[in-house]
Motif scaffolding. Structure first.
Motif, PDB file in Angstrom:
ATOM      1  N   HIS A  49       0.812  -3.989   9.349  1.00 57.24           N
ATOM      2  CA  HIS A  49       0.843  -5.125   8.418  1.00 57.24           C
ATOM      3  C   HIS A  49       0.452  -6.408   9.134  1.00 57.24           C
ATOM      4  O   HIS A  49      -0.392  -7.178   8.659  1.00 57.24           O
ATOM      5  CB  HIS A  49       2.247  -5.260   7.826  1.00 57.24           C
ATOM      6  CG  HIS A  49       2.474  -6.540   7.057  1.00 57.24           C
ATOM      7  ND1 HIS A  49       2.834  -7.720   7.684  1.00 57.24           N
ATOM      8  CD2 HIS A  49       2.384  -6.822   5.735  1.00 57.24           C
ATOM      9  CE1 HIS A  49       2.962  -8.684   6.778  1.00 57.24           C
ATOM     10  NE2 HIS A  49       2.693  -8.156   5.590  1.00 57.24           N
TER      11      HIS A  49
ATOM     12  N   LEU B  21      10.964   0.173   7.964  1.00 57.48           N
ATOM     13  CA  LEU B  21       9.868   0.036   7.004  1.00 57.48           C
ATOM     14  C   LEU B  21      10.274  -0.956   5.916  1.00 57.48           C
ATOM     15  O   LEU B  21      11.172  -0.686   5.120  1.00 57.48           O
ATOM     16  CB  LEU B  21       9.543   1.393   6.374  1.00 57.48           C
ATOM     17  CG  LEU B  21       8.486   1.409   5.268  1.00 57.48           C
ATOM     18  CD1 LEU B  21       7.134   0.937   5.790  1.00 57.48           C
ATOM     19  CD2 LEU B  21       8.366   2.809   4.658  1.00 57.48           C
TER      20      LEU B  21
ATOM     21  N   GLY C 271       5.477   0.370   9.947  1.00 54.92           N
ATOM     22  CA  GLY C 271       4.283  -0.216   9.354  1.00 54.92           C
ATOM     23  C   GLY C 271       4.116  -1.694   9.689  1.00 54.92           C
ATOM     24  O   GLY C 271       3.127  -2.316   9.290  1.00 54.92           O
TER      25      GLY C 271
ATOM     26  N   THR D 295      -1.294   1.758   7.465  1.00 55.48           N
ATOM     27  CA  THR D 295      -0.823   0.539   6.796  1.00 55.48           C
ATOM     28  C   THR D 295      -1.881  -0.546   6.873  1.00 55.48           C
ATOM     29  O   THR D 295      -2.206  -1.206   5.872  1.00 55.48           O
ATOM     30  CB  THR D 295       0.488   0.056   7.439  1.00 55.48           C
ATOM     31  OG1 THR D 295       1.485   1.072   7.320  1.00 55.48           O
ATOM     32  CG2 THR D 295       0.984  -1.215   6.769  1.00 55.48           C
TER      33      THR D 295
ATOM     34  N   THR E   7       3.778   9.043   5.443  1.00 49.91           N
ATOM     35  CA  THR E   7       2.398   8.790   5.863  1.00 49.91           C
ATOM     36  C   THR E   7       1.388   9.327   4.844  1.00 49.91           C
ATOM     37  O   THR E   7       0.274   8.805   4.739  1.00 49.91           O
ATOM     38  CB  THR E   7       2.135   9.391   7.251  1.00 49.91           C
ATOM     39  OG1 THR E   7       2.638  10.725   7.320  1.00 49.91           O
ATOM     40  CG2 THR E   7       2.818   8.554   8.316  1.00 49.91           C
TER      41      THR E   7
ATOM     42  N   HIS F 173       1.105   5.850  11.252  1.00 54.75           N
ATOM     43  CA  HIS F 173       1.559   5.090  10.080  1.00 54.75           C
ATOM     44  C   HIS F 173       1.110   3.635  10.132  1.00 54.75           C
ATOM     45  O   HIS F 173       0.783   3.033   9.105  1.00 54.75           O
ATOM     46  CB  HIS F 173       3.081   5.188   9.947  1.00 54.75           C
ATOM     47  CG  HIS F 173       3.842   4.394  10.947  1.00 54.75           C
ATOM     48  ND1 HIS F 173       4.069   4.829  12.228  1.00 54.75           N
ATOM     49  CD2 HIS F 173       4.413   3.177  10.866  1.00 54.75           C
ATOM     50  CE1 HIS F 173       4.750   3.909  12.888  1.00 54.75           C
ATOM     51  NE2 HIS F 173       4.971   2.901  12.087  1.00 54.75           N
ATOM     52  N   ASN F 174       1.056   3.041  11.329  1.00 50.77           N
ATOM     53  CA  ASN F 174       0.614   1.652  11.424  1.00 50.77           C
ATOM     54  C   ASN F 174      -0.872   1.501  11.129  1.00 50.77           C
ATOM     55  O   ASN F 174      -1.285   0.549  10.459  1.00 50.77           O
ATOM     56  CB  ASN F 174       0.927   1.105  12.817  1.00 50.77           C
ATOM     57  CG  ASN F 174       2.340   0.565  12.930  1.00 50.77           C
ATOM     58  OD1 ASN F 174       2.752  -0.267  12.124  1.00 50.77           O
ATOM     59  ND2 ASN F 174       3.078   1.039  13.918  1.00 50.77           N
TER      60      ASN F 174
ATOM     61  N   LEU G 102       0.929   6.475   2.552  1.00 56.77           N
ATOM     62  CA  LEU G 102       0.116   5.434   3.175  1.00 56.77           C
ATOM     63  C   LEU G 102      -1.363   5.829   3.181  1.00 56.77           C
ATOM     64  O   LEU G 102      -2.245   4.997   2.924  1.00 56.77           O
ATOM     65  CB  LEU G 102       0.600   5.167   4.599  1.00 56.77           C
ATOM     66  CG  LEU G 102       1.919   4.400   4.718  1.00 56.77           C
ATOM     67  CD1 LEU G 102       2.466   4.492   6.140  1.00 56.77           C
ATOM     68  CD2 LEU G 102       1.728   2.937   4.316  1.00 56.77           C
TER      69      LEU G 102
END
Length: 535
Positions: free
Chosen positions: A523, A64, A519, A16, A233, A12-13, A236
């Motif tokens: 970010h 999040l 995330g 992002t 996800t 997920h990161n 994303l």
């Protein structure tokens, strides 16, 4: 054509970061070794022939930020749970503490009195007010450049809260506020999930874990994602693709050079590929990144960074994850609480403070704790959409069990297959200690007639997700601020994503302010890249 950014890892990161950078006009290549994007935040049909998509690893959302959802235009629905928790009394499972967010003050007090904890009710409310202040003041800083410790303390604006929850071991604060063993345990678990430590350890690992568990969203609430974690996800990934990021699955990274050269191969193809980038973002554990880096540091590394890398290079997970599909919810020994209420929040089993301490001692000596402290979540009570209409109509439900104090070091004594078998039995035994019927009697079967239960040890997580030691945070959690002496000269340092190599940044859970499905690491890495590009 060289890329501006290559991202290693499609969790997920990483997604992002890809979405933010591609939206800013950067040429982005993301490489994910699995055939599926999402990392630990995925949904899967875990049982053959059963139309249920479980959040296989991570399952709830708290950290999040709405800011990320709004910036990227994500279509994500989160459901707030009415019941915060239910905890049966291990000494008498016919009674338990049900924390109902909608209860009036008299009913809420009566719930505490039911387990002999009425004297702790005011302290419970006081702690809730204190953590609400931490959440309100600190959560917005997670998507900004790092504040210093002194700046964070000034933001909190309450020296008593800071002293109690930040500066002294969590166990001291809990014991000073509460007298009831059950209530102490419910509070303590937020400092122990995924973290193998004692509550009184002066290293304060439990405090850091506790802080992240109580500040999410500025409220501390943990919500259920509609459609499962894969829906999060999936959104994303959509945002990243639509912005122009190139997302490649089945792509295993072999080596990374600090110059920005990334060597990788596609699954089924023995030939190596090479991509050149202005900057590399590592959405992998720092220990994994170290193995990938193909050259030594290009400059001397500050002592504070060396110490952080040393800590992160020896990660150890401390949990067992068990997913089940049930034909129906089991009956409780507590006849006054409906299963639909008990399982709707976090169901704590054998998590008295004294039991948590005993379990830690057992595990530290190389033994599986007995009874095993467990927490249970029932996704389908909040979101039945992860089941087929037929399965939902039948009364079926999913359960996710998270067993605490099961450190990776237990594998020194047990083989993984034996450990998985023993831990699964320990989880079921812990469950059965508070049920009016054996859980085995309501476990559904798959198309081949096998029980719908899967157990993931730390080794299983390490092998499936490349998380060293099965550590779900990629390593020890850090405070969400810059400690005295921490370098803050570069954008990467100011955003908490620096490594020993200026051209390689962390964008995952190993970053400062990493951990959980947030995330935030992605970010902040993206913000550091963009700040550097205009600097």
């Amino acid at each position: 054509m060289p890329h501006d950014v290559v991202i290693i890892g499609g969790g997920h990161n990483g997604l992002t970061a890809a979405a933010y950078l591609a939206r800013a006009g950067q040429r982005v290549l993301l490489l994910e070794r699995s055939d599926q994007l999402g990392g630990a935040a995925v949904s899967a049909q875990a049982f053959d022939g059963v139309d249920a998509r479980l959040s296989r690893y991570s399952y709830l959302v708290s950290l999040l930020p709405q800011r990320i959802i709004d910036d990227l235009g994500l279509d994500i629905q989160l459901v707030r749970r009415r019941f915060s928790s239910y905890t049966p009394d291990p000494s008498d499972p016919a009674r338990g503490l049900l924390v109902d967010r909608e209860a009036d003050p008299d009913a809420a007090l009566a719930a505490f009195a039911r387990v002999g904890a009425d004297a702790d009710f005011a302290a419970w409310n006081d702690l809730s007010a204190d953590t609400a202040r931490l959440a309100e003041r600190l959560f917005p800083t997670l998507t900004e450049p790092l504040p210093t410790r002194d700046e964070a303390r000034m933001l909190v604006g309450d020296d008593r809260i800071w002293r109690d929850l930040i500066e002294q071991p969590l166990g001291a604060a809990i014991d000073a506020r509460f007298t009831n063993d059950l209530v102490r345990g419910v509070v303590a678990t937020d400092g122990l999930i995924g973290t193998f430590t004692e509550l009184d350890d002066p290293a304060l690992d439990a405090n850091r874990c506790f802080l992240y568990h109580v500040i999410g969203g500025g409220t501390g609430d943990w919500d259920v994602p509609v459609g499962g974690m894969g829906a999060v996800t999936g959104e994303l990934a959509r945002a990243a693709r639509e912005a122009g990021a190139e997302l490649v699955t089945g792509a295993e990274v072999i080596a990374v050079d600090p110059s920005g050269e990334v060597r990788w191969r596609e699954r089924g193809d023995a030939s190596e590929r090479m991509s050149q980038a202005g900057v590399v973002l590592a959405n992998v554990a720092p220990a994994v990144l170290d193995r990938l880096v193909s050259a030594g540091p290009a400059h001397s590394v500050p002592a504070v960074v060396r110490e952080r890398l040393r800590e992160l290079n020896a990660p150890e997970g401390a949990q067992v994850k068990v997913n089940l599909l049930l034909t129906r919810l089991p009956r409780l020994r507590d006849a006054d609480v409906a299963p639909e209420a008990a399982f709707a929040g976090t169901f704590h089993i054998n998590e008295l403070e004294s039991q948590l301490a005993s379990a830690y001692g057992d595990a530290a000596r190389g033994r599986i704790p007995s009874p095993l402290p467990c927490e249970i979540y029932c996704h389908t009570l909040s979101d039945p959409s992860i089941l087929s209409p037929e399965l939902a109509a039948s009364g079926a439900h999913t359960l996710t069990v998270f067993g605490l104090h099961v450190p990776h070091r237990l594998l020194e004594r047990y083989g993984n297959e034996e450990l998985r078998t023993e831990l699964q039995a320990a989880v079921l035994a812990s469950l059965n200690s508070v049920l009016a019927e054996p859980i085995e009697g309501v476990i559904a079967t798959d198309a081949a007639g096998r029980p719908c239960i899967e157990t993931k040890t730390t080794r299983d997580i390490e092998e499936s997700l490349a998380m060293p030691g099965g550590n779900i945070f990629h390593g020890p959690l850090s405070w969400p601020w810059a400690e005295p002496g921490a370098p803050l000269a570069t954008p990467a340092e100011r955003w908490g994503v620096a490594t020993a190599h200026p051209g390689i940044l962390l964008c995952g859970s190993g970053a400062v302010r990493g951990g959980a499905v947030s995330g935030i690491g992605g970010h902040n890495a993206a913000m550091a890249v963009l700040e550097a590009s205009v600097g």
